[in-house]
Design an enzyme around this catalytic site. Structure first.
Site, PDB file in Angstrom:
ATOM      1  N   TYR A 147      28.261 -19.406 -59.624  1.00 23.93           N
ATOM      2  CA  TYR A 147      27.825 -18.301 -59.531  1.00 23.93           C
ATOM      3  C   TYR A 147      26.578 -17.894 -58.868  1.00 23.93           C
ATOM      4  CZ  TYR A 147      31.183 -18.185 -63.330  1.00 23.93           C
ATOM      5  OH  TYR A 147      32.334 -18.459 -64.230  1.00 23.93           O
ATOM      6  N   CYS A 148      25.846 -18.800 -58.585  1.00 24.39           N
ATOM      7  CA  CYS A 148      24.485 -18.958 -58.149  1.00 24.39           C
ATOM      8  C   CYS A 148      24.870 -18.977 -56.620  1.00 24.39           C
ATOM      9  CB  CYS A 148      23.576 -20.239 -58.267  1.00 24.39           C
ATOM     10  SG  CYS A 148      23.024 -19.729 -60.311  1.00 24.39           S
ATOM     11  N   ASN A 149      25.655 -19.814 -56.328  1.00 28.17           N
ATOM     12  CA  ASN A 149      26.177 -19.907 -54.906  1.00 28.17           C
ATOM     13  C   ASN A 149      26.609 -18.636 -54.472  1.00 28.17           C
ATOM     14  OD1 ASN A 149      25.243 -22.638 -54.577  1.00 28.17           O
ATOM     15  ND2 ASN A 149      27.182 -23.205 -55.452  1.00 28.17           N
TER      16      ASN A 149
END
Length: 226
Positions: free
Chosen positions: A90-92
């Site tokens: 999700y962060c990527n």
């Protein structure tokens, strides 16, 4: 497709156990539980908000160079994105969306940095795999995240899941035994050090589109030229 649409599509496939994720079904309940408990704790409401003074910081980039918020703010507003680590899909996706939005942010005079507790080698991997041109800064022990009010400790049952199912050794990954993370957050800081935009979400699967940063940056520019 918006950032949240991309995230929702990934989450649906992940929770359905589709390839290449092949996630076992028993992992989802404790992950949902941890998110629910973090929401119910009210932790996000205690984070810094619009109108608060942002804490100054000096952190190292992946090459070991010190980067200070004061130096960045000398050139214009600062956009700060706190994220958990390159291990988090999700962060990527968020970092990739911020990279896509970077011309718009820079067009309004802003600088962008990402902050993560991960150690430098993992930030170098994040820059490389996400094709980033903005710096990732390492926040040892989540001290800057704590100053913004967004650090939290993983519950024991989630630590067990991370360590024994995902084989995600956060103490080794971050060089910190505390098993703490930042809640995903974005801030726009004016050159006076005052927060002009703040978004903190204890649900790491909810990420606003980077376009939501633009009104705050436009407002800062209008005030500067008035």
């Amino acid at each position: 497709m918006s950032l949240q649409d991309r995230i929702d599509a990934f989450k649906a496939d992940f929770e359905a156990g589709k390839p290449p994720y092949n996630a076992p079904s028993h992992i989802h309940e404790p992950m949902h539980r941890a998110t629910r408990e973090l929401i119910e704790s009210g932790a996000a409401s205690r984070a810094l908000k619009v109108g608060d003074k942002a804490p100054a910081f000096t952190l190292k980039d992946p090459e070991g160079k010190e980067v200070s918020s004061g130096d960045l703010l000398a050139h214009g507003p600062l956009v700060v994105s706190f994220y958990r680590g390159v291990w988090c899909p999700y962060c990527n996706m968020e970092l990739q969306a911020l990279q896509e939005a970077l011309p718009d942010l820079e067009g309004l005079g802003a600088r962008l940095v990402a902050i993560s507790p991960q150690a430098a080698p993992n930030s170098r991997k994040s820059v490389r795999e996400n094709k980033l041109t903005f710096p990732i800064l390492s926040d040892p022990r989540n001290e800057v995240a704590q100053a913004f009010g967004i650090r939290f400790k993983l519950p024991d049952y989630l630590i067990d899941l991370y360590a024994n199912v995902f084989k995600n050794d956060l103490p080794g990954f971050n060089g910190d035994p505390s098993w703490t993370l930042p809640m995903p957050a974005r801030y726009v800081i004016g050159q006076d050090g005052v927060i002009a935009y703040a978004e903190v979400n204890p649900d790491y699967t909810k990420r606003p589109d980077p376009s939501q940063l633009l009104p705050a940056l436009r407002s800062l520019r209008e005030r500067q030229t008035a």
